[in-house]
Design a protein around this motif. Structure first.
Motif, PDB file in Angstrom:
ATOM      1  N   UNK A  14       0.372  26.114  -1.716  1.00 24.36           N
ATOM      2  CA  UNK A  14       1.337  26.192  -0.629  1.00 24.36           C
ATOM      3  C   UNK A  14       1.122  25.147   0.450  1.00 24.36           C
ATOM      4  N   UNK A  15      -0.006  24.472   0.394  1.00 23.46           N
ATOM      5  CA  UNK A  15      -0.317  23.466   1.390  1.00 23.46           C
ATOM      6  C   UNK A  15       0.296  22.113   1.085  1.00 23.46           C
ATOM      7  N   UNK A  16      -0.070  21.132   1.899  1.00 25.23           N
ATOM      8  CA  UNK A  16       0.498  19.791   1.796  1.00 25.23           C
ATOM      9  C   UNK A  16      -0.593  18.739   1.806  1.00 25.23           C
ATOM     10  N   UNK A  17      -0.282  17.623   1.181  1.00 27.90           N
ATOM     11  CA  UNK A  17      -1.115  16.432   1.232  1.00 27.90           C
ATOM     12  C   UNK A  17      -0.201  15.226   1.250  1.00 27.90           C
ATOM     13  N   UNK A  18      -0.697  14.165   1.836  1.00 31.39           N
ATOM     14  CA  UNK A  18       0.044  12.907   1.817  1.00 31.39           C
ATOM     15  C   UNK A  18      -0.844  11.843   1.192  1.00 31.39           C
ATOM     16  N   UNK A  19      -0.419  11.325   0.068  1.00 32.30           N
ATOM     17  CA  UNK A  19      -1.130  10.239  -0.599  1.00 32.30           C
ATOM     18  C   UNK A  19      -0.553   8.908  -0.152  1.00 32.30           C
ATOM     19  N   UNK A  20      -1.418   7.926  -0.075  1.00 30.40           N
ATOM     20  CA  UNK A  20      -0.987   6.582   0.277  1.00 30.40           C
ATOM     21  C   UNK A  20      -1.463   5.600  -0.777  1.00 30.40           C
ATOM     22  N   UNK A  21      -0.745   4.497  -0.871  1.00 30.42           N
ATOM     23  CA  UNK A  21      -1.081   3.451  -1.835  1.00 30.42           C
ATOM     24  C   UNK A  21      -0.972   2.117  -1.124  1.00 30.42           C
ATOM     25  N   UNK A  22      -2.079   1.427  -1.049  1.00 30.42           N
ATOM     26  CA  UNK A  22      -2.109   0.108  -0.419  1.00 30.42           C
ATOM     27  C   UNK A  22      -2.083  -0.951  -1.512  1.00 30.42           C
ATOM     28  N   UNK A  23      -1.244  -1.951  -1.336  1.00 24.37           N
ATOM     29  CA  UNK A  23      -1.101  -3.019  -2.324  1.00 24.37           C
ATOM     30  C   UNK A  23      -1.518  -4.338  -1.688  1.00 24.37           C
ATOM     31  N   UNK A  24      -2.306  -5.105  -2.413  1.00 25.47           N
ATOM     32  CA  UNK A  24      -2.730  -6.408  -1.922  1.00 25.47           C
ATOM     33  C   UNK A  24      -2.694  -7.415  -3.067  1.00 25.47           C
ATOM     34  N   UNK A  25      -2.678  -8.679  -2.718  1.00 27.07           N
ATOM     35  CA  UNK A  25      -2.727  -9.730  -3.718  1.00 27.07           C
ATOM     36  C   UNK A  25      -1.385 -10.130  -4.273  1.00 27.07           C
ATOM     37  N   UNK A  26      -0.312  -9.581  -3.743  1.00 31.71           N
ATOM     38  CA  UNK A  26       1.025  -9.929  -4.184  1.00 31.71           C
ATOM     39  C   UNK A  26       2.023  -9.607  -3.091  1.00 31.71           C
ATOM     40  N   UNK A  27       3.278  -9.967  -3.319  1.00 30.97           N
ATOM     41  CA  UNK A  27       4.290  -9.659  -2.322  1.00 30.97           C
ATOM     42  C   UNK A  27       4.786  -8.236  -2.565  1.00 30.97           C
ATOM     43  N   UNK A  28       4.462  -7.360  -1.674  1.00 32.88           N
ATOM     44  CA  UNK A  28       4.712  -5.938  -1.856  1.00 32.88           C
ATOM     45  C   UNK A  28       6.179  -5.661  -2.151  1.00 32.88           C
ATOM     46  N   UNK A  29       7.071  -6.366  -1.478  1.00 29.82           N
ATOM     47  CA  UNK A  29       8.495  -6.097  -1.647  1.00 29.82           C
ATOM     48  C   UNK A  29       9.034  -6.586  -2.992  1.00 29.82           C
ATOM     49  N   UNK A  30       8.228  -7.233  -3.803  1.00 31.64           N
ATOM     50  CA  UNK A  30       8.641  -7.601  -5.154  1.00 31.64           C
ATOM     51  C   UNK A  30       8.601  -6.409  -6.109  1.00 31.64           C
ATOM     52  N   UNK A  31       7.880  -5.375  -5.728  1.00 32.79           N
ATOM     53  CA  UNK A  31       7.536  -4.323  -6.677  1.00 32.79           C
ATOM     54  C   UNK A  31       8.185  -2.985  -6.366  1.00 32.79           C
TER      55      UNK A  31
END
Length: 121
Positions: A14-31
């Protein structure tokens, strides 16, 4: 291109979590960014995905209404907000990047190390 998912942990049902994903080494908006998970003894499965600018998303059926995928291209960051978590959501969660918008793991070119989510009953 390197990806790193973080934000996993132990949460009660019933609880919540927020996962994050950090991207490096490329142009993030390409993906497009996809989220997958793998539970012990099971194959990796698709959870959610978001296209390059955030105006298209895909969700696995059990995720609809509980999980929300988002991204901030200015921060090279993608997120997966998980609400109303269930014990069956327990898995290692991975983020991955691709040039299209897919829901099959073989469509994704780059993968990060996963983060463990454990939901207790």
């Amino acid at each position: 291109v390197q990806l790193q998912a973080y934000g996993g942990g132990l949460v009660q049902a019933g609880g919540s979590l927020r996962l994050s994903c950090v991207v490096s080494g490329g142009r993030f908006s390409d993906f497009a960014i996809g989220w997958f998970r793998q539970s012990p003894g099971k194959e990796r499965e698709f959870v959610a995905a978001i296209n390059w600018n955030g105006n298209r998303t895909k969700y696995e059926d059990s995720a609809k209404g509980r999980l929300t995928v988002s991204r901030d291209n200015a921060k090279n960051l993608a997120s997966l907000q998980m609400n109303s978590l269930k014990p069956e959501d327990t898995a290692v969660y991975y983020c991955a990047a691709t040039y299209g918008l897919g829901y099959r793991d073989y469509e994704y070119n780059y993968w990060g190390k996963g983060t463990l989510v454990t939901v207790s009953s």
